[in-house]
Each structure stands twice: as C-alpha cells, then as structure tokens.
Design an enzyme around this catalytic site. Structure first.
Site, PDB file in Angstrom:
ATOM      1  N   GLY A 178      -6.020 -22.240  52.165  1.00 33.01           N
ATOM      2  CA  GLY A 178      -7.122 -22.728  52.904  1.00 33.01           C
ATOM      3  C   GLY A 178      -8.316 -21.959  53.300  1.00 33.01           C
ATOM      4  CE1 TYR A 179      -7.173 -17.059  52.398  1.00 37.30           C
ATOM      5  CE2 TYR A 179      -8.823 -15.838  50.778  1.00 37.30           C
ATOM      6  CZ  TYR A 179      -7.572 -15.874  51.925  1.00 37.30           C
ATOM      7  OH  TYR A 179      -6.937 -14.652  52.203  1.00 37.30           O
ATOM      8  CD  GLU A 207      -6.833 -16.185  45.163  1.00 35.70           C
ATOM      9  OE1 GLU A 207      -7.098 -15.760  46.176  1.00 35.70           O
ATOM     10  OE2 GLU A 207      -7.062 -17.012  44.530  1.00 35.70           O
TER      11      GLU A 207
END
Lengths: 398, 361
Positions: A127-128, A244
């Site tokens: 949830g960015y 990431e």
C-alpha cells in the site's frame, strides 16, 4: 577477472537443478507468464515446495530462515529457477515487507509475521501509491489517527497488485501533518479482513486483473502493527524501495526472454521475407535486415546480461553500489529485454499478426500478457523518470 | 567468481591515465591533429616506457605478455584522452598477426622492435570485411597486386601486415617496389588511416596464415574499437556533466534543469552496462574462445550505437559550445565516429553476428 565457477559452485548448481527437475510440477513450468502471476494456486504450490526444502528466502538472514548462501550461490539459484521456467515467487512478502520486518520490526512482529511469509501461507500486498501520490510518494494522504490502542485509517491506495489475493497489506500512512512531509509518515501492517477495507479491480492493458484500488473507511488497526517508530515510516519505506528496485532489475528475466526469442527465431527460420506482404523490398534484403536487427536486440540483451545477468554480476556488486546500479540498470534492462521478445515475435511470427486480429494461439498468450504487463515496467517501483533523477543525483551529482 | 579488474589491472589503467593526463592534454591533441599522418614519436616513446607497445607480445620477445583485457582497458584510456597513438595496428593487430601466423624468424625480427616502441606497424585488412569499389589485394607468385583502403596506423609505418583475398597474410615494407601510398583524411584527426596500392609488390608471406588468424585479428580489433569508444564516451559524459554544472541560464546552472539532468542520466545508463560488455568481450578473447567472435561483434556494434548516442547527446548538453573548435569536444565526437566505421559498421557486424548464430546465410 575470474568468472569461472568453482567445483563447489558447479556441485551446488547440480543440486539446485536436480531439485527443480525432480520437484517442479509440469503445470507449474507451463503456466507462468513471464512477468505476471496468472494462477495463485500454482505459485503457492511452488512456494511451498521451496519452503519445505528451506529455499524460499535465500537472501534473508539465516536466523530468520535464510539459506546462508553467498552471492554466487544466490545467483546460481536464480538462474536455475529462470532456466526451468519456474514461477516467480511473489515479492511483496519475501523481498519487501519481510526484510523490513527483519530489520525494523519488533520481536513480536517477527514472530507473528515472518513464518507466514516464509512458508507462503500468508500473502501480502503493497500500500504505497495513492491517486494523488505516485512519483511524489511523500504527498500521500491516507490518514491514521491514534485512538487508544488503535489507529483509525481512512483513505485510498491504488495500483495495488494482487490486493484481491492478499491476506495482509503493508501501508504508508500519514500520522502527522508536519512541515516536512516525509516526517509525518508511518509504516503499518494491516489485516485485509479488517472491516472497512474494500478492494476494487483495475483491469490492465493485457486484459488481466492483477491491479486494484483499496479503500479504507474507519479501519481499526492495533498499535502493535506499527513498524518501528511513529513518523519514521519514510526511512523504512526507502529501505524497502531499494529491495524492490533490485528485485525489479529482474536479473534472470532477460536470459529467459532471450531463450524464448531464440526458440521462436529458430522455429520460424529465415522465412521473414514472406511474412510481411506490405513490403516492396526484396525478400532477401528484408531477411538480412531483420537478422541484423535481431542481432542488435540480442547484443543489447547481452550487455544487460553482462551487467546484470551473465553471472548476475549486478547482483554480486557490493551492497553500497546496489542502489545506484539498481537505478541505472533498472529501466533499461526491463525495457530492452521485453522489447527483444516483442520485436522478435512481431518480426518473426505470423501468429503475432493473427493475434492482433483476434486469433490467439495458446503459446502466444503468455507473451502478450508479458508484453502488456511490461508497459507498466517503466512505471512501477518508481518511474524511469524518477530513476533518472536518482542517477543524476546519486551518480552524477547533478 | 569475481567479475572485476584485478589490482594490477587497476594500477595499469591508472598509470596510463596519469601518463596521458600529463602528456596528451587537449592542446597537444590539437597540435597533433594538425599533422594527422605523423607519428607522435615523443608520446609513443613515453608510452613505451610504460610497456604499452609490447603489452601483448610475449616476454621472450621483450614484451609484457599481457592479455586482451589489459589491452582493452589501456585503449579505453587512450580513447578517453583522444590520444594520437598508433595502438590498434601496432600494439594489437600486427603483433597478433605475427604471433598467430608469422615464422619464428619474422617474430624474432619484428616483435622486439615493436615492443621497444621503435617501430610502427600498419594493418591492411579492410577488404576482409567489406570491399569498396575496386579494392582488394590478390597474391600471385609471391607478389601482391590491388588496393587496400583504410589501412590502420598507415602513417610512417615500418612495415604493413596485408591480408590478401585468399586468407593469406603478408608482410610488406613501405619502400617496396611497386607500392604506392596515399593518406586518407577522415573526420578523426587523431589517428592515421591510408590507402595502399600494390603493383606486383614483392611481399613476405606469413607462413602460418589462415582464415582463423585473419578472423582473430578482426575480433581483437573490434573489441579494441569498442573499448576506445567506451573511454571516449565516458569522457564526453563527464565533460557534459561538468559543463552542466557550470553553465548558467535563467539564473541557475543548467544541470539543475530536469531536461538536462535526464540527458546525462540516459548517457550514464547507456554506458554503465557497456563497460561490462567490453570487459567480457575482451576477457572472452583471452579465456572463452567459444564466445569470443560473437561477443566481439556484440561489443563493437553495441558500442557503436551507444557511442553515437553519447556523442550526440553530450554535444547537445554543451549547447552552442559543443560545436566549436574552441572547446574541442569534437575530437571525441569524431573519434567515436571513426571507431564506428573501422572494421565494419554496426549493420554489417550484426549481420555477421546473425550468421554466427545460424540465422542468416
């Protein structure tokens, strides 16, 4: 310069290859599209197999279930996974929230979450991004207000891959309106079954459902789900982004695409000249041009492989270099290797043309899914333009 | 596994860099460019003290016995400084011809002199790659007839290695009867190329000549050209970044504008993986024979494209100044331009790569 593998490395490779050959179910090897997960049960099954072998999270600290392999061994492992066309394990737990929890989480959080991530029983999503906070992530507005021993979360996340499959979401939320926007952000772990969470699908260009919007309406989150300190979430968020981007660098993917591309090429031979009826250029010339073009794409992929694949050399650079190189290699590797595959198929295959007119043989479906999904590759994890900002700042000091 | 330069290699590269910084600054390059077809003897003598001319030549013949990766990182530095040195023919391709195809007597006669930096050796091999107009050299009864273009290290050569149309290699002296020589002026004024016309010229064959020897000379030459472009491109990037940090418009340095930053970042992102490709291609010449030819093709053609992109983009970042002789950026631009065309342009090299992989007839 020593790019030879030691006899121990080769023995390790044999072991990995042997294990994959014996344990990767055929439907797992056939089913994955190149970059997209199509079937949760397939990925889950493969995850479980690796977990039972102790190989689910090679890069984690050994104390938390890592393998203790060195960089070369991790590279060999990744290469063999790609070679076997095994499904890619979902990164949201293993390469994102897992390492964050190992590094910044409380003892209670570690014991509660790491095991589920490792075994693949608990699926996570990220949830960015928000509708108003993409590249400018720090402008995020989803709010968490402390009320007793809970936070109450309100707001919206977007582009949330696999939220509809996930059990938990890790979220950046605003806990304070401070002068410096980065300072009022916190990192929360939220159970997706909590009342007030709604997931709505976004269908992608590839016709697939992997993206979602996630809405939070008065969602109650226990305070013990806060990672680290309140208002320090930006630090953890950046740590996660490095993980990431290194993962998005996708070291094995170009090699895999290269192999598929070669196979296509060999299958369709040099009949290029007859494929495109629009061309008035004699077939032989077109053939030559096409082959030279093919070489061009492969040489490009080779440069990426040397930097990032043939030896996974990027993965073996010291950690302090990885952030910079991650950004430098990131956009290009992915763009080039997808372009490689796409162009090969466009140039080589009548099937590709049929596909555009609606007929879609099974063996092209995954390629199209990969290509379609690949349009997002220069956006997610920080757009190429943001990577260029990082390169100009971190490498060129501009 | 370690994919990196050794400590010795880093020291070698540093010492060459320092030597060129001191001895081949831009004003020296500019002077030399006024006399393209002259060997810069004092600079070559300095390079000899570092062992550069004989770096690939075995120690038995007075050389350093180093490998192609060592040569590539040295040529990268030479390209970085657009240094007017006869490296490609004299240090790499001619000694390789003698080592692969020459007799012991030929090796004993010539290799020590090359290693000592006393002589310059030209290489006439263009027609093994592509034939322009009526070029091409035929060998008949020990005599050569025909024409060779774009002879590498043409100026003041003490001998030429000449490839004939039948995979034969020959050693020809510059004063041989029937040989006429003409300089060719290219955009790159830092290296000399020329034309040789043979009219029944007596030549000394290299007795162990073969198609393979010719091909290996070309492979090595291509990797070196890629390394030269890499060095020149890296310098162009650094110059662009430095200029962007000084030049002011709208009251700010232009490097603060995202449009300019991204031009620079694109160059960096193109060059970074190119370095690994060049390293691997050079390493393959030394250690991985099965990969060597294809990787030489890939390195050459890829660096040709990256080089052109960087040359154009760095010039763009310099604005009007990039086009002036005053700044001298054009020496790098032109160096990269010649690198692209010698030993085959990217289109031709790619076709060769396609053939190597069985995709083209």
């Amino acid at each position: 310069m020593n790019i030879d593998f030691t006899p121990e490395d080769e023995a390790f490779r044999d072991e990995v290859r042997g294990f994959i050959a014996a344990n990767l179910p055929p439907e797992c090897a056939d089913s994955p599209a190149l970059g997209v997960m199509t079937d949760k049960s397939v990925v889950k099954r493969w995850h479980k197999t690796l977990y039972e072998k102790g190989w689910a999270a090679p890069a984690w600290p050994e104390a938390y279930g890592g393998t203790g392999w060195n960089a070369t061994q991790r590279f060999i492992f990744n290469e063999e996974i790609a070679r076997a066309n095994a499904p890619r394990l979902m990164p949201f737990g293993l390469t994102m929230v897992g390492p964050v929890t190992c590094t910044f989480g409380s003892a209670e959080q570690k014991s509660r979450h790491l095991q589920g991530i490792l075994s693949g029983d608990v699926w996570w999503c990220q949830g960015y991004s928000e509708p108003g906070a993409g590249s400018d992530l720090a402008s995020l507005k989803t709010r968490a207000v402390r009320q007793g021993d809970h936070y109450v979360v309100n707001g919206q996340k977007i582009w949330t891959s696999y939220a509809h499959e996930a059990d938990w979401i890790f979220c950046l939320v605003r806990t304070e309106q401070s002068a410096k926007r980065q300072e009022g952000i916190s990192f929360l772990l939220i159970d997706m079954r909590t009342p007030g969470i709604e997931v709505r699908p976004i269908i992608s260009i590839a016709g697939l459902h992997h993206l979602n919007e996630v809405f939070f309406t008065n969602v109650k989150v226990p305070v013990q789900n806060l990672i680290g300190e309140e208002n320090k979430g930006w630090t953890y968020a950046k740590y996660l982004l490095v993980q990431e981007r290194t993962s998005i660098g996708g070291v094995p993917s170009p090699g895999r695409r290269l192999r598929i591309s070669r196979r296509w090429h060999e299958r369709s031979g040099t009949r290029m000249g007859g494929v495109d009826g629009r061309s008035r250029v004699p077939a032989q010339t077109r053939g030559d041009r096409s082959q030279a073009h093919q070489s061009r794409i492969h040489e490009s992929a080779d440069s990426r492989r040397c930097g990032g694949g043939k030896g996974g050399w990027t993965a073996i650079v010291p950690a302090e270099d990885r952030r910079k190189r991650g950004s430098a290699g990131f956009g290009r590797t992915r763009r080039r290797s997808r372009r490689l595959l796409y162009r090969t198929i466009r140039a080589r295959s009548p099937a590709w043309r049929r596909q555009r007119t609606g007929y879609r043989p099974a063996h092209t479906r995954n390629v199209w899914a990969d290509y379609g999904y690949g349009r997002a590759a220069s956006i997610y994890g920080g757009s190429n333009e943001i990577q260029h900002d990082v390169i100009s700042k971190a490498i060129l000091n501009l | 596994m370690e994919f990196a330069l050794s400590e010795e290699q880093r020291l070698l590269q540093d010492s060459v860099r320092r030597f060129l910084e001191q001895n081949a600054p831009l004003d020296k390059v500019r002077l030399a460019a006024g006399n393209t077809h002259t060997v810069q003897r004092s600079l070559w003598a300095g390079a000899s003290e570092l062992g550069i001319p004989g770096m690939l030549i075995p120690e038995d013949f007075g050389g350093m016995g180093l490998g192609f990766l060592d040569a590539a990182i040295v040529y990268e530095m030479i390209g970085r400084h657009v240094a007017p040195l006869p490296f490609l023919g004299t240090t790499v391709m001619a000694p390789l011809a003698l080592m692969l195809a020459g007799s012991e007597a030929q090796q004993e006669k010539w290799l020590p002199k090359i290693a000592a930096g006393e002589i310059v050796a030209g290489v006439a091999i263009t027609e093994k790659i592509g034939i322009l107009e009526d070029a091409g050299v035929k060998a008949l009864n020990g005599k050569l007839t025909g024409k060779s273009l774009f002879v590498i290290d043409w100026a003041e050569a003490d001998f030429y290695i000449v490839a004939d149309s039948d995979h034969g290699l020959h050693l020809v002296l510059p004063d041989a009867k029937g040989l006429s020589r003409r300089a060719l002026n290219t955009i790159d004024k830092t290296r000399s190329v020329g034309e040789l016309v043979f009219d029944r010229v007596a030549a000394e064959p290299l007795p162990r000549s073969s198609a393979d020897a010719v091909a290996r000379m070309i492979d090595a030459g291509r990797v070196m050209l890629a390394a030269d472009t890499l060095g020149a491109g890296q310098m162009m990037l650094e110059k662009a970044v430095a200029y962007a940090g000084e030049r002011k418009q709208f009251g700010r340095v232009i490097g603060s504008f995202q449009a300019v930053k991204h031009l620079c970042a694109e160059m960096a992102a193109a060059l970074e993986p190119s370095r690994s490709l060049v390293w691997y291609a050079a390493h393959a010449l030394d250690e991985v024979p099965g990969d060597a030819r294809l990787m030489a093709c890939h390195a050459m053609s890829h660096l040709s494209e990256v080089g052109r992109f960087v040359a154009r983009t760095a010039t763009e970042v310099h604005g009007g100044m990039g086009f002036t002789d005053l700044l001298g950026l054009h020496y790098w631009f032109k160096r990269i331009g010649l690198d692209r065309q010698l030993l085959g342009g990217p289109e031709l090299v790619r076709l060769e790569a396609a053939r190597l992989q069985g995709w083209a007839a």
